[in-house]
Design an enzyme around this catalytic site. Structure first.
Site, PDB file in Angstrom:
ATOM      1  N   CYS A   1       0.800  -1.228   0.000  1.00  0.00           N
ATOM      2  CA  CYS A   1       0.000   0.000   0.000  1.00  0.00           C
ATOM      3  C   CYS A   1       0.831   1.275   0.000  1.00  0.00           C
ATOM      4  O   CYS A   1       0.275   2.374  -0.065  1.00  0.00           O
ATOM      5  CB  CYS A   1      -0.951  -0.007   1.189  1.00  0.00           C
ATOM      6  SG  CYS A   1      -1.993  -1.484   1.224  1.00  0.00           S
TER       7      CYS A   1
ATOM      8  N   GLU B   1      -0.692   4.912  13.740  1.00  0.00           N
ATOM      9  CA  GLU B   1      -0.310   6.115  13.002  1.00  0.00           C
ATOM     10  C   GLU B   1      -0.383   7.354  13.890  1.00  0.00           C
ATOM     11  O   GLU B   1       0.480   8.233  13.808  1.00  0.00           O
ATOM     12  CB  GLU B   1      -1.188   6.298  11.763  1.00  0.00           C
ATOM     13  CG  GLU B   1      -0.750   7.500  10.920  1.00  0.00           C
ATOM     14  CD  GLU B   1      -1.437   7.598   9.568  1.00  0.00           C
ATOM     15  OE1 GLU B   1      -0.964   8.375   8.721  1.00  0.00           O
ATOM     16  OE2 GLU B   1      -2.440   6.896   9.353  1.00  0.00           O
TER      17      GLU B   1
ATOM     18  N   LYS C   1      -8.947   8.209   2.530  1.00  0.00           N
ATOM     19  CA  LYS C   1      -9.580   6.888   2.472  1.00  0.00           C
ATOM     20  C   LYS C   1     -10.966   6.881   3.107  1.00  0.00           C
ATOM     21  O   LYS C   1     -11.751   5.970   2.849  1.00  0.00           O
ATOM     22  CB  LYS C   1      -8.678   5.852   3.143  1.00  0.00           C
ATOM     23  CG  LYS C   1      -7.365   5.614   2.409  1.00  0.00           C
ATOM     24  CD  LYS C   1      -6.527   4.557   3.112  1.00  0.00           C
ATOM     25  CE  LYS C   1      -5.185   4.375   2.420  1.00  0.00           C
ATOM     26  NZ  LYS C   1      -4.269   5.504   2.645  1.00  0.00           N
TER      27      LYS C   1
ATOM     28  N   HIS D   1      -9.655   2.269   0.328  1.00  0.00           N
ATOM     29  CA  HIS D   1      -8.219   2.009   0.236  1.00  0.00           C
ATOM     30  C   HIS D   1      -7.871   1.437  -1.144  1.00  0.00           C
ATOM     31  O   HIS D   1      -8.199   0.294  -1.449  1.00  0.00           O
ATOM     32  CB  HIS D   1      -7.826   1.034   1.345  1.00  0.00           C
ATOM     33  CG  HIS D   1      -6.351   0.948   1.588  1.00  0.00           C
ATOM     34  ND1 HIS D   1      -5.419   1.528   0.762  1.00  0.00           N
ATOM     35  CD2 HIS D   1      -5.634   0.342   2.587  1.00  0.00           C
ATOM     36  CE1 HIS D   1      -4.213   1.278   1.222  1.00  0.00           C
ATOM     37  NE2 HIS D   1      -4.320   0.582   2.333  1.00  0.00           N
TER      38      HIS D   1
END
Length: 414
Positions: A164, A315, A336, A341
């Site tokens: 990703c 995160e 997102k 995603h």
């Protein structure tokens, strides 16, 4: 060799919200969701029956109709987005030295549907019936190769596959090709088309996806207490990067400058992020260092923000490590939340959002954020639900991938 400046002069996208950049931007600012029921195949037996499909997609005009059979969906997405980006750039390709213009794209999976169909044919009908196009359609570098062929771009040409974070890594690599003199123009970003039976089943069974079939529009909800996984999506985000003086001489419309790229690895787990966010924090710190910024210089962060229980917390911890007390002043949003995603293409579509924010002075919201998960530590300013008009000059864009890959891009106003 002195480092040359790199700017973005062209944008192109195909994604669940739109098949053009202007419509995409309008949808982002309006807080519109691109998520809905899956229509590409029968999902009656699947535990998850929604995704972020590209709608009203028409690849005609890129190649001859008979040639479309030879291009996987992810390559078609990339070529349509590249067409828009090159047109937006205003470049006269016939006047370019083709060996000074190249392509670096990212994809996490490539032609997964083509591979799956090939295996089905092999098992049902034997090896002689497998299509001769299986390999050139499924290989991850098919999109980059076909773009270079279509527009005669003979310079640096590679493909990045870091799950990703692929598109973000590709953009960082493209930046450096220009910065250190190997090219003057690069087409870069990412493309993905993994909404396929095997792709959906695989992500379901590794417990990565939201299972909110009853309310797909609100299934992607980063940093919210109700998040239960990411929404699988498809599409492409392609950008034209150009050496600053080259762009300036021809009077190009410059969106922003690409100033840094930070890359790290968690070295922790093949699918889960490091729980303390140390790798992600390192990527952000490295991007700021290359850009010559202090943490207090950054005003906005486009978060990876996948809407997974572990990822959003990790995160947020990473942001606090990288920015310290400034984390509380940072404005953050997750693209997102609106489009799901796009896996290896996500860094491309999110870089487009950042470029447009720098150009127009508006930050898109994180939608579906109704009950912020402060109990889990998600207590920062995630720009909930409503776009914010504010002029920013320095932003980061985060992309993290399975395998522990972390990438952060530093983009600045010109």
């Amino acid at each position: 060799m002195s480092r040359r400046r790199v700017v973005i002069t062209g944008l192109g996208t195909v994604n669940p919200l739109a098949v053009s950049v202007p419509t995409y931007w309008q949808g982002l600012l309006a807080g519109k969701s691109g998520i809905g029921p899956i229509t590409l195949f029968d999902v009656a037996q699947y535990k998850v029956r929604f995704a972020g499909e590209v709608k009203n997609f028409d690849p005609t005009g890129i190649v001859e109709p008979r040639e479309l059979r030879r291009l996987d969906r992810f390559t078609q997405f990339a070529m349509v987005a590249a067409r828009e980006a090159l047109a937006d750039s205003g470049l006269e390709l016939a006047k370019l030295d083709p060996y000074r213009a190249g392509v670096i794209l990212g994809t996490g999976i490539g032609g997964i549907d083509e591979f799956s169909e090939g295996v089905t044919t092999l098992n049902a009908k034997g090896p002689a019936r497998v299509s001769a196009f299986v390999i050139p359609k499924m290989i991850a570098n098919a999109a980059a190769g076909n773009i270079s062929i279509k527009w005669d771009l003979r310079g640096p040409n590679t493909t990045v596959s870091t799950a990703c974070s692929s598109a973000a890594h590709a953009l960082g690599d493209a930046m450096r090709q220009i910065a250190y003199g190997f090219a003057d123009v690069m087409v870069s970003g990412g493309s993905e088309a993994a909404i396929a039976p095997i792709g959906l089943a695989g992500f379901i069974n590794c417990k990565a996806l939201s299972e909110n079939n009853a309310d797909p529009l609100h299934a992607s909800r980063p940093f919210d207490k109700g998040r239960d996984g990411f929404v699988l999506s498809e599409g492409a985000g392609i950008l034209v990067l150009e050496e600053y003086e080259h762009a300036k001489r021809r009077g190009a419309n410059i969106y922003c400058e690409v100033l840094g790229c930070g890359n790290t690895a968690d070295a922790f787990h093949i699918t889960a992020p490091h729980e303390d966010g140390i790798g992600a924090a390192g990527a952000m710190t490295a991007a700021m260092h290359e850009a010559g910024w202090n943490p207090t210089d950054v005003q906005y962060l486009n978060a990876h923000g996948t809407s997974t229980p572990l990822g959003d917390v990790a995160e947020t911890k990473a942001v606090k490590k990288a920015f310290g007390d400034h984390a509380k002043k940072l404005m953050i949003s997750s693209t997102k939340s609106l489009i799901g995603h796009l896996l290896g293409a996500s860094g491309g579509v999110e870089a487009i959002a950042c470029a447009l924010s720098l150009k127009h002075g508006v930050l898109h919201p994180t939608i579906n954020l109704t009950h912020q998960d402060v109990d889990a530590g998600c207590d920062l300013d995630y720009i909930p639900n409503v776009a914010r008009e504010v002029r920013v000059t320095k932003v980061l864009s985060n992309s993290f991938g399975f395998g522990g890959h972390n990438c952060s891009l530093a983009l600045g106003a010109v």
